[in-house]
Design a protein around this motif. Structure first.
Motif, PDB file in Angstrom:
ATOM      1  N   ASN A  47      10.837 -13.184   2.417  1.00 54.12           N
ATOM      2  CA  ASN A  47      10.393 -12.474   3.756  1.00 54.12           C
ATOM      3  C   ASN A  47      10.775 -11.134   3.901  1.00 54.12           C
ATOM      4  O   ASN A  47      10.214  -9.965   3.937  1.00 54.12           O
ATOM      5  CB  ASN A  47      10.761 -13.280   4.761  1.00 54.12           C
ATOM      6  N   ILE A  48      12.287 -10.906   3.503  1.00 52.72           N
ATOM      7  CA  ILE A  48      13.104  -9.697   3.738  1.00 52.72           C
ATOM      8  C   ILE A  48      12.649  -8.622   2.535  1.00 52.72           C
ATOM      9  O   ILE A  48      12.211  -7.537   2.737  1.00 52.72           O
ATOM     10  CB  ILE A  48      14.573  -9.912   3.727  1.00 52.72           C
ATOM     11  N   GLN A  49      12.499  -9.222   1.193  1.00 48.50           N
ATOM     12  CA  GLN A  49      11.938  -8.478   0.332  1.00 48.50           C
ATOM     13  C   GLN A  49      10.627  -8.183   0.185  1.00 48.50           C
ATOM     14  O   GLN A  49      10.074  -6.906  -0.216  1.00 48.50           O
ATOM     15  CB  GLN A  49      12.081  -9.281  -1.416  1.00 48.50           C
ATOM     16  N   ASN A  50       9.939  -8.972   1.100  1.00 48.04           N
ATOM     17  CA  ASN A  50       8.329  -8.604   1.148  1.00 48.04           C
ATOM     18  C   ASN A  50       8.259  -7.224   2.117  1.00 48.04           C
ATOM     19  O   ASN A  50       7.456  -6.618   1.821  1.00 48.04           O
ATOM     20  CB  ASN A  50       7.385  -9.686   1.606  1.00 48.04           C
ATOM     21  N   VAL A  51       9.234  -7.222   3.114  1.00 45.82           N
ATOM     22  CA  VAL A  51       8.983  -6.271   4.087  1.00 45.82           C
ATOM     23  C   VAL A  51       9.693  -5.046   3.255  1.00 45.82           C
ATOM     24  O   VAL A  51       8.840  -4.026   3.785  1.00 45.82           O
ATOM     25  CB  VAL A  51       9.984  -6.677   5.295  1.00 45.82           C
ATOM     26  N   VAL A  52      10.523  -4.847   2.844  1.00 48.84           N
ATOM     27  CA  VAL A  52      11.045  -3.785   2.112  1.00 48.84           C
ATOM     28  C   VAL A  52      10.065  -3.168   1.068  1.00 48.84           C
ATOM     29  O   VAL A  52       9.594  -2.086   1.137  1.00 48.84           O
ATOM     30  CB  VAL A  52      12.467  -3.726   1.450  1.00 48.84           C
ATOM     31  N   LYS A  53       9.286  -3.913   0.474  1.00 59.00           N
ATOM     32  CA  LYS A  53       8.267  -3.556  -0.555  1.00 59.00           C
ATOM     33  C   LYS A  53       6.957  -3.267   0.258  1.00 59.00           C
ATOM     34  O   LYS A  53       6.506  -2.028  -0.152  1.00 59.00           O
ATOM     35  CB  LYS A  53       7.805  -4.781  -1.371  1.00 59.00           C
ATOM     36  N   PHE A  54       6.952  -3.739   1.384  1.00 61.08           N
ATOM     37  CA  PHE A  54       5.642  -3.384   2.215  1.00 61.08           C
ATOM     38  C   PHE A  54       6.017  -1.867   2.554  1.00 61.08           C
ATOM     39  O   PHE A  54       4.989  -1.002   2.822  1.00 61.08           O
ATOM     40  CB  PHE A  54       5.559  -4.264   3.442  1.00 61.08           C
ATOM     41  N   CYS A  55       7.197  -1.631   3.297  1.00 64.38           N
ATOM     42  CA  CYS A  55       7.469  -0.255   3.729  1.00 64.38           C
ATOM     43  C   CYS A  55       7.459   0.662   2.691  1.00 64.38           C
ATOM     44  O   CYS A  55       6.896   1.809   2.768  1.00 64.38           O
ATOM     45  CB  CYS A  55       8.841  -0.333   4.537  1.00 64.38           C
ATOM     46  N   SER A  56       7.874   0.414   1.562  1.00 65.63           N
ATOM     47  CA  SER A  56       7.909   1.310   0.437  1.00 65.63           C
ATOM     48  C   SER A  56       6.411   1.727  -0.050  1.00 65.63           C
ATOM     49  O   SER A  56       6.167   2.830  -0.158  1.00 65.63           O
ATOM     50  CB  SER A  56       8.804   0.704  -0.792  1.00 65.63           C
ATOM     51  N   LYS A  57       5.551   0.780  -0.172  1.00 67.13           N
ATOM     52  CA  LYS A  57       4.333   0.821  -0.496  1.00 67.13           C
ATOM     53  C   LYS A  57       3.509   1.687   0.556  1.00 67.13           C
ATOM     54  O   LYS A  57       2.670   2.555  -0.152  1.00 67.13           O
ATOM     55  CB  LYS A  57       3.499  -0.438  -0.441  1.00 67.13           C
ATOM     56  N   HIS A  58       3.712   1.433   1.786  1.00 66.13           N
ATOM     57  CA  HIS A  58       2.928   2.303   2.752  1.00 66.13           C
ATOM     58  C   HIS A  58       3.696   3.684   3.329  1.00 66.13           C
ATOM     59  O   HIS A  58       3.200   4.257   4.201  1.00 66.13           O
ATOM     60  CB  HIS A  58       2.523   1.262   3.918  1.00 66.13           C
ATOM     61  N   ASN A  59       4.764   3.886   2.516  1.00 67.73           N
ATOM     62  CA  ASN A  59       5.893   5.131   3.252  1.00 67.73           C
ATOM     63  C   ASN A  59       6.291   4.996   4.479  1.00 67.73           C
ATOM     64  O   ASN A  59       5.889   6.070   5.159  1.00 67.73           O
ATOM     65  CB  ASN A  59       4.911   6.611   2.591  1.00 67.73           C
ATOM     66  N   LEU A  60       6.723   3.808   4.893  1.00 66.42           N
ATOM     67  CA  LEU A  60       7.292   3.573   6.194  1.00 66.42           C
ATOM     68  C   LEU A  60       8.721   3.547   6.303  1.00 66.42           C
ATOM     69  O   LEU A  60       9.310   3.024   5.485  1.00 66.42           O
ATOM     70  CB  LEU A  60       6.658   2.211   6.805  1.00 66.42           C
ATOM     71  N   GLY A 115      15.012  -3.010  -6.600  1.00 62.39           N
ATOM     72  CA  GLY A 115      14.793  -1.600  -7.288  1.00 62.39           C
ATOM     73  C   GLY A 115      14.639  -0.572  -6.634  1.00 62.39           C
ATOM     74  O   GLY A 115      14.575   0.607  -7.022  1.00 62.39           O
ATOM     75  N   LEU A 116      14.270  -0.692  -5.328  1.00 56.18           N
ATOM     76  CA  LEU A 116      13.685   0.376  -4.242  1.00 56.18           C
ATOM     77  C   LEU A 116      14.883   1.581  -4.164  1.00 56.18           C
ATOM     78  O   LEU A 116      14.584   2.765  -4.087  1.00 56.18           O
ATOM     79  CB  LEU A 116      12.990  -0.082  -3.093  1.00 56.18           C
ATOM     80  N   THR A 117      16.222   0.973  -4.024  1.00 53.91           N
ATOM     81  CA  THR A 117      17.189   1.883  -3.652  1.00 53.91           C
ATOM     82  C   THR A 117      17.356   2.843  -5.032  1.00 53.91           C
ATOM     83  O   THR A 117      17.358   3.988  -4.704  1.00 53.91           O
ATOM     84  CB  THR A 117      18.540   1.251  -3.200  1.00 53.91           C
ATOM     85  N   GLN A 118      17.494   2.092  -5.961  1.00 54.65           N
ATOM     86  CA  GLN A 118      17.843   3.086  -7.311  1.00 54.65           C
ATOM     87  C   GLN A 118      16.890   4.146  -7.333  1.00 54.65           C
ATOM     88  O   GLN A 118      16.843   5.177  -8.127  1.00 54.65           O
ATOM     89  CB  GLN A 118      17.793   2.108  -8.599  1.00 54.65           C
ATOM     90  N   GLU A 119      15.470   3.738  -6.997  1.00 55.80           N
ATOM     91  CA  GLU A 119      14.298   4.610  -7.350  1.00 55.80           C
ATOM     92  C   GLU A 119      14.110   5.538  -6.410  1.00 55.80           C
ATOM     93  O   GLU A 119      13.034   6.471  -6.114  1.00 55.80           O
ATOM     94  CB  GLU A 119      12.885   3.877  -7.606  1.00 55.80           C
ATOM     95  N   ASP A 120      14.778   5.533  -5.396  1.00 53.59           N
ATOM     96  CA  ASP A 120      14.599   6.576  -4.107  1.00 53.59           C
ATOM     97  C   ASP A 120      13.300   6.192  -3.470  1.00 53.59           C
ATOM     98  O   ASP A 120      12.550   7.251  -3.167  1.00 53.59           O
ATOM     99  CB  ASP A 120      15.032   7.845  -4.421  1.00 53.59           C
ATOM    100  N   ALA A 121      12.957   4.819  -3.396  1.00 60.15           N
ATOM    101  CA  ALA A 121      11.743   4.586  -2.976  1.00 60.15           C
ATOM    102  C   ALA A 121      11.722   3.876  -1.707  1.00 60.15           C
ATOM    103  O   ALA A 121      10.659   3.048  -1.163  1.00 60.15           O
ATOM    104  CB  ALA A 121      11.037   3.601  -4.061  1.00 60.15           C
ATOM    105  N   ILE A 122      12.681   4.093  -0.934  1.00 60.83           N
ATOM    106  CA  ILE A 122      12.681   3.348   0.277  1.00 60.83           C
ATOM    107  C   ILE A 122      13.575   4.173   1.407  1.00 60.83           C
ATOM    108  O   ILE A 122      14.554   4.852   1.173  1.00 60.83           O
ATOM    109  CB  ILE A 122      13.608   1.855   0.419  1.00 60.83           C
TER     110      ILE A 122
END
Length: 557
Positions: A315-328, A358-365
């Motif tokens: 669930n938590i990983q889905n949330v961070v991916k969702f926020c990254s995808k939609h730039n939230l 991998g979102l932190t490393q890519e500066d995507a969150i």
């Protein structure tokens, strides 16, 4: 009759204005006190057409002229039911102070309520319902507050305090630059405290040392002031939207309303233990966008308040991916991270999830996490200690947040110290380590038992249904209400579960928060209660709730 003081103020003001004006050739008005005195008897109110801003004519600040965002915002946790509870509590206290008669039966007849105290289960305030403070943090706090001659340098200090408390107080005093707890600190908090928070985060999430930057840490007055700061920053105008869970902790809805933003609700699934699914998140976001709302952020509360669920790693990983995808921007409310009672669940931070995906490393969150001394096992609500960490936030925005923090100079120093002690307690081998861990374990084990008492007890009441409290400090039962009660509530313009909560208060002395204050699906009724009172009190509370529900249903059948 006009008071002479007002006339003198008017005249002196005219004189000042006249002296300041270089364009006017009219001589300034001058009147002696004697002339004012002589004329006062000839001045009556009907003949006085004077209207000035400083005469007591009309209130400048009224409900109509004040901020309407503030006037209309609601904070259910301390709303109408709690106000009523406070009034009853005052009556009970006054009654206790009255002289007692020898005839006990006569005293009983005079009692207005069938209880002698209010049980405040409306708010997560552990010490107010009997939880004892942890000893070591209070020892360090005392030594930090005391002048050196009365504390760390007192000749008997080693007989009164353990060695590790003295050493920690000395370290804290150095971190405060020798100014003590009465001076302002750096607006983000002392560097030592921020380094301790970084080490705590690194150890919690298994990160290498140095991966957390103290410059991204802000010490705050509880988590609440940090949340306020971020929402203030996010809500640029009335088109800005913030995704919040339903049910949610009302600080989010209240603060969004205060700043004039848009609440974008996503619903948790009660039938799956208050879980979340991506389909509902996508639905909520798409619907808001279709209404012209500029959704820029997402609130996650884990473990849940008011729902008590602990979200899975997936669930938590889905949330961070969702926020990254939609730039939230993700606001991670993680103040209950120590309160996980289900042996099959574990706290998994959004920061860890962002790294693992991998979102932190890519500066995507863009992530802001909140923590507090008010919850967990400290329960130090009155200290107002907490922090927020910024991950992936634009440095220019961080500078603006620093400006905002600077406007309040700094968060309160005792709260900062308590946060330091929460994230960096006694270590194995320290003189207080064993006793500190034993005290924390006793609190945790009792909370776990109380969660079970509340969940099992309420689920055994016909018409009640509540999910297991995996964590946090609350349960959020669904309650079936009789048709007559629903109709009466609607006729009086109140939510049916508010009517129920008031009835529960007046008949049992138990103060809960109506579920409508947290948001819920249409047609659902219920309330939020803590399980913080003692185990014995919780057993009594459940029994009183059972009897009240039976009587309530019979009355409105």
């Amino acid at each position: 009759m006009v008071h002479i003081q007002y006339m003198m103020l008017i005249v002196s003001s005219v004189g000042v204005v006249a002296r300041a004006s270089t364009a006017s050739t009219t001589p300034p008005v001058q009147m002696s006190i004697q002339e004012l005195s002589d004329n006062e008897s000839n001045i009556t109110e009907p003949h006085l057409p004077i209207k000035t801003a400083f005469l007591p004519n009309q209130k400048r600040l009224t409900e109509q002229s004040m901020s309407q965002n503030l006037r209309t915002m609601e904070y259910a946790v301390r709303g109408k039911v709690v106000i009523a509870a406070d009034l009853i509590n005052q009556e009970l206290n006054e009654q206790k102070q009255q002289p007692q008669n020898d005839d006990k039966d006569e005293d009983e007849e005079k009692k207005k309520y069938p209880f002698d105290h209010i049980v405040y289960t409306n708010i997560g305030n552990p010490h107010s319902v009997g939880q004892k403070p942890l000893t070591w943090p209070r020892q360090v706090m005392a030594l930090s507050d005391l002048p050196d001659s009365n504390g760390i340098h007192h000749k008997l200090v080693k007989k009164m305090f353990p060695k590790d408390a003295i050493e920690r107080a000395e370290l804290i005093k150095k971190a405060l630059s020798g100014h003590g707890t009465g001076a302002y600190t750096h607006s983000q908090g002392p560097l030592l405290f921020r380094k301790e928070i970084c080490e705590f985060i690194e150890q919690r999430d298994g990160f290498v040392s140095g991966s957390c930057d103290p410059e991204t840490i802000f010490l705050t007055n509880g988590a609440s002031s940090g949340i306020d700061m971020i929402l203030n920053c996010l809500i640029a105008d009335s088109s800005c939207g913030v995704m919040i869970p339903i049910p949610q902790y009302p600080i989010y809805s209240a603060t969004i309303d205060q700043y004039g933003g848009q609440k974008v609700s996503y619903y948790l699934d009660e039938n799956s233990g208050w879980g979340m699914n991506l389909e509902e998140l996508e639905r909520s976001l798409a619907e808001a966008k279709s209404q012209g709302i500029k959704v820029n952020s997402f609130v996650l509360i884990n473990p849940g308040n008011p729902t008590g669920q602990v979200l899975s790693k997936k669930n938590i990983q889905n949330v961070v991916k969702f926020c990254s995808k939609h730039n939230l921007v993700l606001l991670a409310d993680e103040v209950y991270q120590e309160n996980v009672y289900d042996e099959n669940a574990e706290f998994y931070s959004c920061r860890k999830a962002a790294f693992d995906t991998g979102l932190t490393q890519e500066d995507a969150i863009e992530l802001i996490s909140f923590h507090s001394t008010s919850k967990g096992l400290f329960g130090e609500c009155g200290r107002r200690g907490g922090y927020m960490e910024l991950v992936g936030i634009d440095p220019a925005v961080k500078d603006q947040l620093y400006k905002l923090a600077s406007a309040s100079l700094c968060s309160n120093v005792p709260g900062q110290i308590m946060t330091s002690l929460m994230v960096n307690g006694p270590k194995p081998g320290d003189s207080s380590y064993k006793s500190h861990e034993e005290e924390k374990k006793a609190i945790f084990d009792s909370l776990k038992r109380r969660a079970q008492i509340a969940t099992d007890g309420l689920n055994s009441i016909p018409g009640f249904e509540c999910q297991v409290a995996q964590g946090a400090m609350y349960i959020f039962p669904k309650v079936s209400l009789p048709k007559g009660a629903i109709e009466l509530a609607e006729q009086n313009g109140v939510a049916p579960d508010t009517l129920y909560a008031v009835s529960l208060l007046e008949n049992t002395g138990i103060c809960v928060v109506p579920a409508s204050g947290f948001g819920q699906e249409k047609g659902r009724f219920g309330f939020r209660t803590t399980f913080l009172p003692s185990e014995e009190e919780m057993v009594r509370v459940v029994g009183a709730m059972r009897k009240h529900h039976e009587d309530f249903c019979a009355r409105f059948a």
